[in-house]
Design a protein around this motif. Sequence first.
Motif, PDB file in Angstrom:
ATOM      1  N   ARG A 287       5.961   3.905  14.983  1.00 57.09           N
ATOM      2  CA  ARG A 287       6.362   5.189  14.110  1.00 57.09           C
ATOM      3  C   ARG A 287       7.469   5.175  13.595  1.00 57.09           C
ATOM      4  N   ASP A 288       7.751   5.481  12.458  1.00 55.46           N
ATOM      5  CA  ASP A 288       9.413   5.713  11.898  1.00 55.46           C
ATOM      6  C   ASP A 288       9.743   6.936  12.644  1.00 55.46           C
TER       7      ASP A 288
ATOM      8  N   ALA B 209      11.312  17.124   3.740  1.00 56.76           N
ATOM      9  CA  ALA B 209      10.819  15.954   4.436  1.00 56.76           C
ATOM     10  C   ALA B 209       9.547  15.602   3.753  1.00 56.76           C
ATOM     11  N   PRO B 210       8.593  16.302   3.282  1.00 58.99           N
ATOM     12  CA  PRO B 210       7.321  15.703   2.600  1.00 58.99           C
ATOM     13  C   PRO B 210       7.662  15.171   1.314  1.00 58.99           C
ATOM     14  N   LEU B 211       8.727  15.623   0.678  1.00 62.75           N
ATOM     15  CA  LEU B 211       9.251  14.676  -0.606  1.00 62.75           C
ATOM     16  C   LEU B 211       9.882  13.783  -0.488  1.00 62.75           C
ATOM     17  N   LEU B 212      10.365  13.376   0.771  1.00 61.41           N
ATOM     18  CA  LEU B 212      11.303  12.577   0.721  1.00 61.41           C
ATOM     19  C   LEU B 212      10.537  11.147   0.780  1.00 61.41           C
ATOM     20  N   PRO B 213      11.001   9.856   0.379  1.00 62.16           N
ATOM     21  CA  PRO B 213      10.267   8.815   0.349  1.00 62.16           C
ATOM     22  C   PRO B 213      10.332   8.102   1.965  1.00 62.16           C
ATOM     23  N   LEU B 214       9.575   8.677   2.796  1.00 61.58           N
ATOM     24  CA  LEU B 214       9.647   8.376   4.279  1.00 61.58           C
ATOM     25  C   LEU B 214       7.855   7.915   4.525  1.00 61.58           C
ATOM     26  N   PRO B 215       8.020   7.048   5.421  1.00 63.79           N
ATOM     27  CA  PRO B 215       6.472   6.712   5.824  1.00 63.79           C
ATOM     28  C   PRO B 215       5.848   7.812   6.494  1.00 63.79           C
TER      29      PRO B 215
END
Length: 649
Positions: A82-83, A48-54
């Motif tokens: 929030r996403d 999750a922290p590495l994915l291109p997510l806000p």
Amino acid sequence: MSQAALATSPSSGGGSGRPSPWRLFAANRLAAGGLIVLAAIAVLVLLAPLLPLPSPDATEPANRLLRPMSDGYLLGSDQLGRDILSRLLHGTRTSIAVGLSATLVAAVIGSLLGLVAGYAGGRSDNLIMRGIDMLMAFPYILLALAIVAALGPGLMNALLAIAVVNIPFFARNIRGVTVGLVHREFVDAARLSGKGDLSILLTEVLPNVLPVVVITMATTVGWMILETAGLSFLGLGAQPPQADLGSMLGEGRRQLFTAPHVSIIPGLMIFVLVMSINLMGDGVRDLLDPRLKSGALGRPSARTDVASDRAKAATAQEAATALLDVDGLTTEFRVGSEVYRAVGGVDFELKAEECLGLVGESGSGKSVTAMSLLGLVPSPPGRVVGGRVAHRGEDLLDVSYDRLRQLRGGSFACVFQDPLSTLHPLYTVGDQIVEAIRAHQALGYRAAHAKAVELLKLVQIPGPERRMEAYPHELSGGMRQRICIAMALANDPEVLIADEPTTALDVTVQAQVLRLLNRLRMDKQAAVLFITHDFGVVSEICDRVAVMYAGRIVEVGPTEELLTRPAHPYTRKLIDCVPVLGERERRLDAIPGLPPAVNRLPEGCAFADRCPQARPDCRRGNITLDRLGDERSVRCLFPLLSSEKQRVS
Ligand code: ADP
Ligand code: MG
């Protein structure tokens, strides 16, 4: 005689014996499915922290409550813009971490308490378990709420609360298992060898309870994730803006009607997560249960499997009249890819009222032969793949299950080696005999009871009326075996199968039981198949003897003749192993070497490798059981008798 038995090679060869843990696990489809889903969730969550997510906490009031599949918001946005996808992944990560940590804490503390309580017993046990009882006396979720209320809201405190309320489950489970283990012989043996308490706990008890700990963990971790979510839902766990599945659900609840996806998405995630963990937990349990490890995922059936296309010898003329005529009986065990041919084509005949001894080294297939007669070999892994068991012309391998039940305990009765494990520990011996009688005779309880007392008298139990009320553990070994004999005789069997009935008894009691058996078989006119590894016992009671080696009978003959003039080198060696009182100078020869493994039987004579007389011919082809005079047969190309004859002439 059946030639079919050894026609095929007994082993498929190669490969490991037991199925790999992974194959066992995969055989449980639901568990494998659970594992796959869980693995997918775990990968997503870890990445999750590495994915291109806000950022999960970044608010954007302009984009509030967007529907799923909106531009830039795959799963939509919540009431603060929030996403949801980002919050979902981070929230799941938090929930799993908290659930797992709570499980670990509860497992370690609970198991330790359980181990100590179960092992120490007495006052420590009382003290610990009453404490645990107090924990359990509070309603479960209320206790968790009270703990969080006292400590203050927050994820860490929720974790502690969940762990504390789950400690009793582990403690109780582990204590139960430990109590069962500490009185077992291997623990006594460890104590006798001088080991200290801590060392016994760690090396003897802990390895045995570890599977239970793992199983309990696997089945409770889903539950703990739910509880964490529950506390967060009530606002006592994760604090804003931190996301976990419970808090997302709680916040989404307010928009349930205007924007249902905000709460449905975390709700679904909780469902899928807990479901997959529970399914996987079931699979882990199957994997760690030692009975399932043996290669069978199912429970053994009530009757041994019989191959429908099994090879049968042509029906002989005399078979219709013989009491029991066994022909080419072949029983195999399939464990993983290995085939163990425990009984490889056994032929013998049991005449009415005779006592036939079946002798051989441990592991030669005597018990499996006896069990195969009545379909008592556990299937899986056992399977009868060939032969015929004719009882007055009726093939027991083909009869219906109802008919077989009639015969078991009726015309056929069994006495086994260890009476303590054959008798039910929680019923009085009287009730067990009554049950045996009423299973086959339409008698009322009183009549059956009277008959049971008669049977106890018959097997020479002093004070039979009083002994009817005794439990198996209150009787001595010899007495217990007499009870088993009484039960076996309850329905006047035609055939009594006695599988090493005196091996567990000391010599004097053994002599008494043998004499009793001998007298009873004469009185009751029963034929006896007497299994033993002791030639001394054979000479006491048997009319004829069949010698077994590596799953086949190698010699048959009348006891007297066979003992004085053995024809097979193996019989000779076995007899030489029997000590004789007063003959100190007699050499006690152990037979060199070991019997062949029944999954890799050699060609030709199985005894050739240990036989002093072996010649090249002995290692070729199938060696048959050939007649040697009127009443004797031997499976040997160069029987000792002929060489003796040569020597004499
Ligand atoms: P014994 O002659 O000492 O009574 P058994 O008949 O009990 O020997 O065993 C014969 C062979 O069958 C042994 O090699 C044993 O390992 C094998 N065997 C017996 N029961 C099972 C089972 N349930 N699963 C696998 N192999 C078995
Ligand atoms: Mg045995």
